[in-house]
Design a protein around this motif. Structure first.
Motif, PDB file in Angstrom:
ATOM      1  N   PRO A 179       0.823  -1.209   0.000  1.00  0.00           N
ATOM      2  CA  PRO A 179       0.000   0.000   0.000  1.00  0.00           C
ATOM      3  C   PRO A 179       0.856   1.257   0.000  1.00  0.00           C
ATOM      4  CG  PRO A 179       0.101  -0.905   2.207  1.00  0.00           C
ATOM      5  CD  PRO A 179       0.896  -1.832   1.324  1.00  0.00           C
ATOM      6  N   LEU A 180       1.149   1.767  -1.173  1.00  0.00           N
ATOM      7  CA  LEU A 180       1.996   2.952  -1.286  1.00  0.00           C
ATOM      8  C   LEU A 180       1.168   4.224  -1.161  1.00  0.00           C
ATOM      9  CD1 LEU A 180       4.533   1.800  -4.006  1.00  0.00           C
ATOM     10  CD2 LEU A 180       4.613   1.547  -1.519  1.00  0.00           C
ATOM     11  N   THR A 181       0.329   4.230  -0.142  1.00  0.00           N
ATOM     12  CA  THR A 181      -0.390   5.437   0.266  1.00  0.00           C
ATOM     13  C   THR A 181       0.326   6.090   1.439  1.00  0.00           C
ATOM     14  OG1 THR A 181      -1.785   4.015   1.659  1.00  0.00           O
ATOM     15  CG2 THR A 181      -2.624   4.605  -0.518  1.00  0.00           C
ATOM     16  N   ARG A 182       1.436   5.500   1.843  1.00  0.00           N
ATOM     17  CA  ARG A 182       2.285   6.031   2.900  1.00  0.00           C
ATOM     18  C   ARG A 182       3.699   5.526   2.644  1.00  0.00           C
ATOM     19  NH1 ARG A 182       0.231   1.233   4.734  1.00  0.00           N
ATOM     20  NH2 ARG A 182       1.482  -0.001   6.200  1.00  0.00           N
ATOM     21  N   ALA A 183       4.652   6.104   3.324  1.00  0.00           N
ATOM     22  CA  ALA A 183       6.031   5.680   3.143  1.00  0.00           C
ATOM     23  C   ALA A 183       6.226   4.296   3.758  1.00  0.00           C
ATOM     24  CB  ALA A 183       6.978   6.681   3.795  1.00  0.00           C
ATOM     25  N   LEU A 184       6.863   3.411   3.010  1.00  0.00           N
ATOM     26  CA  LEU A 184       7.181   2.080   3.506  1.00  0.00           C
ATOM     27  C   LEU A 184       8.697   1.910   3.557  1.00  0.00           C
ATOM     28  CD1 LEU A 184       4.686  -0.261   1.593  1.00  0.00           C
ATOM     29  CD2 LEU A 184       4.475   0.649   3.918  1.00  0.00           C
ATOM     30  N   PRO A 185       9.193   1.193   4.548  1.00  0.00           N
ATOM     31  CA  PRO A 185      10.631   0.928   4.571  1.00  0.00           C
ATOM     32  C   PRO A 185      11.001  -0.083   3.495  1.00  0.00           C
ATOM     33  CG  PRO A 185       9.539  -0.322   6.292  1.00  0.00           C
ATOM     34  CD  PRO A 185       8.482   0.573   5.673  1.00  0.00           C
ATOM     35  N   PRO A 186      12.256  -0.126   3.092  1.00  0.00           N
ATOM     36  CA  PRO A 186      12.693  -1.166   2.155  1.00  0.00           C
ATOM     37  C   PRO A 186      12.759  -2.512   2.865  1.00  0.00           C
ATOM     38  CG  PRO A 186      14.571   0.097   2.922  1.00  0.00           C
ATOM     39  CD  PRO A 186      13.351   0.763   3.508  1.00  0.00           C
ATOM     40  N   PRO A 187      12.895  -3.600   2.123  1.00  0.00           N
ATOM     41  CA  PRO A 187      13.126  -4.889   2.770  1.00  0.00           C
ATOM     42  C   PRO A 187      14.345  -4.824   3.686  1.00  0.00           C
ATOM     43  CG  PRO A 187      12.663  -5.193   0.436  1.00  0.00           C
ATOM     44  CD  PRO A 187      12.815  -3.719   0.654  1.00  0.00           C
ATOM     45  N   VAL A 188      14.293  -5.586   4.759  1.00  0.00           N
ATOM     46  CA  VAL A 188      15.372  -5.567   5.751  1.00  0.00           C
ATOM     47  C   VAL A 188      16.688  -5.973   5.094  1.00  0.00           C
ATOM     48  CG1 VAL A 188      16.205  -6.604   7.885  1.00  0.00           C
ATOM     49  CG2 VAL A 188      13.782  -6.033   7.641  1.00  0.00           C
ATOM     50  N   ASP A 189      17.728  -5.128   5.269  1.00  0.00           N
ATOM     51  CA  ASP A 189      19.073  -5.397   4.749  1.00  0.00           C
ATOM     52  C   ASP A 189      19.038  -5.752   3.263  1.00  0.00           C
ATOM     53  OD1 ASP A 189      20.173  -5.008   7.312  1.00  0.00           O
ATOM     54  OD2 ASP A 189      19.848  -7.103   7.846  1.00  0.00           O
ATOM     55  N   TYR A 190      18.253  -5.009   2.495  1.00  0.00           N
ATOM     56  CA  TYR A 190      17.979  -5.404   1.113  1.00  0.00           C
ATOM     57  C   TYR A 190      19.245  -5.535   0.276  1.00  0.00           C
ATOM     58  CZ  TYR A 190      15.998  -5.313  -3.598  1.00  0.00           C
ATOM     59  OH  TYR A 190      15.666  -5.618  -4.902  1.00  0.00           O
ATOM     60  N   ASP A 191      20.069  -4.495   0.228  1.00  0.00           N
ATOM     61  CA  ASP A 191      21.236  -4.537  -0.655  1.00  0.00           C
ATOM     62  C   ASP A 191      22.196  -5.656  -0.263  1.00  0.00           C
ATOM     63  OD1 ASP A 191      20.311  -2.456  -2.191  1.00  0.00           O
ATOM     64  OD2 ASP A 191      21.423  -0.912  -1.105  1.00  0.00           O
ATOM     65  N   ALA A 192      22.459  -5.792   1.031  1.00  0.00           N
ATOM     66  CA  ALA A 192      23.401  -6.816   1.481  1.00  0.00           C
ATOM     67  C   ALA A 192      22.865  -8.212   1.195  1.00  0.00           C
ATOM     68  CB  ALA A 192      23.680  -6.647   2.975  1.00  0.00           C
ATOM     69  N   ARG A 193      21.585  -8.432   1.488  1.00  0.00           N
ATOM     70  CA  ARG A 193      21.001  -9.749   1.241  1.00  0.00           C
ATOM     71  C   ARG A 193      20.968 -10.053  -0.250  1.00  0.00           C
ATOM     72  NH1 ARG A 193      15.422 -10.395   4.349  1.00  0.00           N
ATOM     73  NH2 ARG A 193      15.664 -12.548   3.610  1.00  0.00           N
ATOM     74  N   LEU A 194      20.621  -9.039  -1.039  1.00  0.00           N
ATOM     75  CA  LEU A 194      20.540  -9.232  -2.481  1.00  0.00           C
ATOM     76  C   LEU A 194      21.900  -9.615  -3.060  1.00  0.00           C
ATOM     77  CD1 LEU A 194      18.235  -8.953  -4.574  1.00  0.00           C
ATOM     78  CD2 LEU A 194      19.104  -6.661  -5.057  1.00  0.00           C
ATOM     79  N   LYS A 195      22.936  -8.925  -2.619  1.00  0.00           N
ATOM     80  CA  LYS A 195      24.273  -9.226  -3.128  1.00  0.00           C
ATOM     81  C   LYS A 195      24.711 -10.619  -2.717  1.00  0.00           C
ATOM     82  CE  LYS A 195      28.671  -6.958  -3.881  1.00  0.00           C
ATOM     83  NZ  LYS A 195      29.447  -5.710  -3.685  1.00  0.00           N
ATOM     84  N   GLU A 196      24.411 -10.984  -1.484  1.00  0.00           N
ATOM     85  CA  GLU A 196      24.788 -12.317  -1.006  1.00  0.00           C
ATOM     86  C   GLU A 196      24.061 -13.416  -1.773  1.00  0.00           C
ATOM     87  OE1 GLU A 196      24.671 -14.973   3.122  1.00  0.00           O
ATOM     88  OE2 GLU A 196      23.940 -12.905   3.119  1.00  0.00           O
ATOM     89  N   VAL A 197      22.773 -13.177  -2.067  1.00  0.00           N
ATOM     90  CA  VAL A 197      21.937 -14.195  -2.699  1.00  0.00           C
ATOM     91  C   VAL A 197      22.270 -14.354  -4.179  1.00  0.00           C
ATOM     92  CG1 VAL A 197      19.581 -14.633  -3.476  1.00  0.00           C
ATOM     93  CG2 VAL A 197      20.014 -14.036  -1.091  1.00  0.00           C
ATOM     94  N   THR A 198      22.471 -13.239  -4.870  1.00  0.00           N
ATOM     95  CA  THR A 198      22.520 -13.282  -6.334  1.00  0.00           C
ATOM     96  C   THR A 198      23.922 -13.346  -6.907  1.00  0.00           C
ATOM     97  OG1 THR A 198      22.433 -10.860  -6.453  1.00  0.00           O
ATOM     98  CG2 THR A 198      20.343 -12.055  -6.505  1.00  0.00           C
ATOM     99  N   GLY A 199      24.937 -13.003  -6.133  1.00  0.00           N
ATOM    100  CA  GLY A 199      26.310 -13.117  -6.608  1.00  0.00           C
ATOM    101  C   GLY A 199      26.542 -12.379  -7.917  1.00  0.00           C
TER     102      GLY A 199
END
Length: 206
Positions: A87-107
């Motif tokens: 619901p982007l009718t308000r500010a939402l935080p990003p996924p927790v530790d998004y960049d770090a988790r993404l880099k670890e997962v996707t290589g």
């Protein structure tokens, strides 16, 4: 634009309790071999290995900050489909530790995922709306109207609240489904040497 707080609760339908593992399983089964997934991770072995952890990021985020619709197969009792809304009718935080988790997962696929995220973010509307991040149906349960049912249920709530919806269609077949549900298609996002992704917008039915 009519704003409402009543539509911002976390919604999990048809199954109680629901775990992110179950949601992730449906996302992986339905989406890990799609055109965008293959562009992001051309190596099939890497894709099979990393897809569960990749989609788990979004399943967790939807349960924490979004709205999850799920349907259960009456035969085997497993989840047959899920829809993840934010619901982007308000500010939402990003996924927790998004960049770090993404880099670890996707290589080695991390750079392409950053390109995809940036391209989609550049097209994302700024006005209040609900964002459909994923709708996924198990391959063995597709073409039974499950995806349409999941869409229709949330659209009814959006229409009552006079709120629009936004999504990105990742293949022509999905695009046709969304057109049938009242979305209009914008010019496609063209990924470098990759498949088109269509931003799509749905005004509420008043």
């Amino acid at each position: 634009m009519l704003m409402t707080h009543a539509i911002q609760d976390v919604v999990v339908r048809d199954i109680d309790p629901v775990g992110t593992e179950e949601i992730t399983e449906v996302l992986v089964a339905a989406m890990s071999d799609g055109a965008v997934a293959r562009w992001l991770m051309p190596d099939a072995a890497l894709r099979r290995e990393s897809s569960p952890a990749y989609f788990e990021i979004f399943a967790e985020h939807a349960v924490r900050c979004g709205e999850v619709y799920a349907s259960v197969d009456p035969i085997d009792g497993k989840l047959s489909g899920v829809a993840l809304w934010f619901p982007l009718t308000r500010a939402l935080p990003p996924p927790v530790d998004y960049d770090a988790r993404l880099k670890e997962v996707t290589g080695p696929a991390f750079d392409r995922i950053c390109v995809l995220d940036a391209a989609l973010e550049a097209e994302h509307p700024l006005v209040p709306h609900h964002y459909l991040a994923f709708v996924a149906v198990r391959p063995d349960r597709q073409n039974l109207g499950i995806g349409s049912s999941l869409l229709a249920r949330h659209h009814a709530r959006l229409d009552r609240a006079a709120l629009p919806a936004y999504l990105e269609a990742n293949d022509p077949r999905n695009r046709e489904l969304y057109l049938r549900h009242g979305y209009t298609s914008r010019a496609p996002v063209l990924l470098p040497d990759g498949p088109p992704v269509w931003p799509m917008w749905r005004d509420p039915l008043l």
